[in-house]
Design a protein around this motif. Sequence first.
Motif, PDB file in Angstrom:
ATOM      1  N   ASN A 123       0.854  -1.173   0.000  1.00 37.13           N
ATOM      2  CA  ASN A 123       0.000   0.000   0.000  1.00 37.13           C
ATOM      3  C   ASN A 123       0.903   1.239   0.000  1.00 37.13           C
ATOM      4  O   ASN A 123       1.677   1.445   0.935  1.00 37.13           O
ATOM      5  CB  ASN A 123      -0.903  -0.005   1.228  1.00 37.13           C
ATOM      6  N   ASP A 125       0.334   4.236   0.607  1.00 39.68           N
ATOM      7  CA  ASP A 125       0.031   5.230   1.638  1.00 39.68           C
ATOM      8  C   ASP A 125       0.659   4.889   2.989  1.00 39.68           C
ATOM      9  O   ASP A 125       1.071   5.797   3.721  1.00 39.68           O
ATOM     10  CB  ASP A 125      -1.485   5.374   1.800  1.00 39.68           C
ATOM     11  N   ASN A 126       0.725   3.610   3.320  1.00 35.76           N
ATOM     12  CA  ASN A 126       1.251   3.241   4.636  1.00 35.76           C
ATOM     13  C   ASN A 126       2.324   2.162   4.586  1.00 35.76           C
ATOM     14  O   ASN A 126       2.863   1.778   5.619  1.00 35.76           O
ATOM     15  CB  ASN A 126       0.109   2.765   5.549  1.00 35.76           C
ATOM     16  N   LYS A 128       2.022  -0.968   4.025  1.00 38.08           N
ATOM     17  CA  LYS A 128       1.604  -2.290   4.491  1.00 38.08           C
ATOM     18  C   LYS A 128       1.422  -3.247   3.317  1.00 38.08           C
ATOM     19  O   LYS A 128       1.090  -2.837   2.207  1.00 38.08           O
ATOM     20  CB  LYS A 128       0.299  -2.185   5.287  1.00 38.08           C
ATOM     21  N   GLN A 129       1.621  -4.517   3.587  1.00 37.03           N
ATOM     22  CA  GLN A 129       1.554  -5.548   2.556  1.00 37.03           C
ATOM     23  C   GLN A 129       0.097  -5.945   2.282  1.00 37.03           C
ATOM     24  O   GLN A 129      -0.686  -6.149   3.211  1.00 37.03           O
ATOM     25  CB  GLN A 129       2.361  -6.768   3.019  1.00 37.03           C
ATOM     26  N   ILE A 130      -0.255  -6.043   1.002  1.00 40.41           N
ATOM     27  CA  ILE A 130      -1.585  -6.462   0.573  1.00 40.41           C
ATOM     28  C   ILE A 130      -1.487  -7.905   0.090  1.00 40.41           C
ATOM     29  O   ILE A 130      -0.670  -8.219  -0.776  1.00 40.41           O
ATOM     30  CB  ILE A 130      -2.146  -5.558  -0.532  1.00 40.41           C
ATOM     31  N   GLU A 143      -5.018  -6.437   4.356  1.00 41.32           N
ATOM     32  CA  GLU A 143      -3.838  -5.599   4.576  1.00 41.32           C
ATOM     33  C   GLU A 143      -3.169  -6.066   5.861  1.00 41.32           C
ATOM     34  O   GLU A 143      -3.748  -5.960   6.945  1.00 41.32           O
ATOM     35  CB  GLU A 143      -4.279  -4.134   4.685  1.00 41.32           C
ATOM     36  N   LEU A 193      -3.112  -4.796  -7.647  1.00 48.06           N
ATOM     37  CA  LEU A 193      -2.987  -3.931  -6.480  1.00 48.06           C
ATOM     38  C   LEU A 193      -4.047  -2.834  -6.478  1.00 48.06           C
ATOM     39  O   LEU A 193      -4.633  -2.536  -5.430  1.00 48.06           O
ATOM     40  CB  LEU A 193      -1.582  -3.314  -6.446  1.00 48.06           C
ATOM     41  N   ASP A 194      -4.301  -2.231  -7.633  1.00 49.82           N
ATOM     42  CA  ASP A 194      -5.299  -1.152  -7.686  1.00 49.82           C
ATOM     43  C   ASP A 194      -6.690  -1.660  -7.284  1.00 49.82           C
ATOM     44  O   ASP A 194      -7.430  -0.982  -6.559  1.00 49.82           O
ATOM     45  CB  ASP A 194      -5.343  -0.551  -9.094  1.00 49.82           C
ATOM     46  N   LEU A 197      -6.770  -2.305  -3.502  1.00 45.88           N
ATOM     47  CA  LEU A 197      -6.867  -1.055  -2.735  1.00 45.88           C
ATOM     48  C   LEU A 197      -8.270  -0.466  -2.822  1.00 45.88           C
ATOM     49  O   LEU A 197      -8.775   0.103  -1.842  1.00 45.88           O
ATOM     50  CB  LEU A 197      -5.827  -0.054  -3.237  1.00 45.88           C
ATOM     51  N   SER A 201     -10.906   0.116   0.322  1.00 44.86           N
ATOM     52  CA  SER A 201     -11.363   1.475   0.628  1.00 44.86           C
ATOM     53  C   SER A 201     -12.869   1.564   0.834  1.00 44.86           C
ATOM     54  O   SER A 201     -13.380   2.627   1.214  1.00 44.86           O
ATOM     55  CB  SER A 201     -10.959   2.428  -0.508  1.00 44.86           C
TER      56      SER A 201
END
Length: 378
Positions: A123, A125-126, A128-130, A143, A193-194, A197, A201
């Motif tokens: 991620n 933004d932070n 962290k692993q997805i 996450e 990944l998109d 995420l 969200s």
Amino acid sequence: DLVQYDFTAGMEDDLDRIAGGEADRVEWLTGFYFGSEKHRGLRTVIDNMGEIDAREINSIAIADDVTLRIGKYGPYLEAPGDNPETPRRVNIPQELAPDELTAAKARELIDAPVVGDRVIGLNPDNGKQIVAKDGRFGPYVTELEPELPPVEAEFVLDKKTGELKEKKAKKVAVVKPRTASIFSSMDLATVDLDTALALLSLPRVVGVDPESGVEILSQNGRFGAYLKRGADTRSLISEDQIFEIDLAGALELYAQPKYGGRAASSALKEFDVDPVSEKPIRIKDGRFGAYVTDGTTNATIPRGEDIDDIDFERAVQLLADKRAKGPATKPAAKKAVAKKPAAKKPVAKKPVAKKPAVKKPAAAKPAAPRAAAAAKSE
């Protein structure tokens, strides 16, 4: 005798009468459980069954070393694993029909390679692993929270004993990782990944209702995709609409009656008005199967008849036959017999105890003259 075709067919008619308010459900259930003049009750059956091994009843042998079991989260296969004490369990796909689970298909599911967790990316933004996973409730993305470093033990001096004792560490609140189920149209092996995420969200803010000032959210739930405006919800057609619908589309959906579309599509078939009730005839799918109704009378479609073969004349005949039967006669309510007050027995009066008479002291008689003279001489 409680699972005979004749009994279950009659039971459907009984349940229809109960649903229509023509029969009493408590009376019917009482007869079903405790028995009646027509059949013995379920209570007498289960009292003589002896000990029941629930695990044995809940197991079906597919092959010599493969057993089908029904668990809390659905059916699964149990087969020998690497550890003799720990059998291997394999979930059965939801789309697999029961008659397709042959011994060969079970072996194919067991021998299939185990799909492990797939790292999609980080991620931005932070950091962290997805990860994409396949869980008991279906495929999902999550996450991962970073592992906390081990806490070093602290020791304090016990003033009483003079010994060092380990200080109790403060409890750290465990952060629950964010998770999101993937859509039914997505493949767990190809989720990027998109997309992950975007799923994490959710719920997505579609916009703000100009009249109430409340945010409208789009999200996925237990019964499918839907919009939420405060406590007011609207179902969406597909999961893809969660990301596609805009504020104008959401407001247009909220402007429609909440159950308008559902009511319009509830009839399986529609005919002209009934000649007796002068109301339109429809075929609907009810809780206990398809039935013909004019809004007042409901007639169950007999077993063996196809809905596609029922025309207007047959629908009118079914309603006429149901009217001819008339409402189910309820047994007359037993009037409570007024109990006569018990005759009061005469209470025996206790005899009043008589108080003993108090004797008054006798009045002193005047002394005789001789006795008085003798006393004087003495």
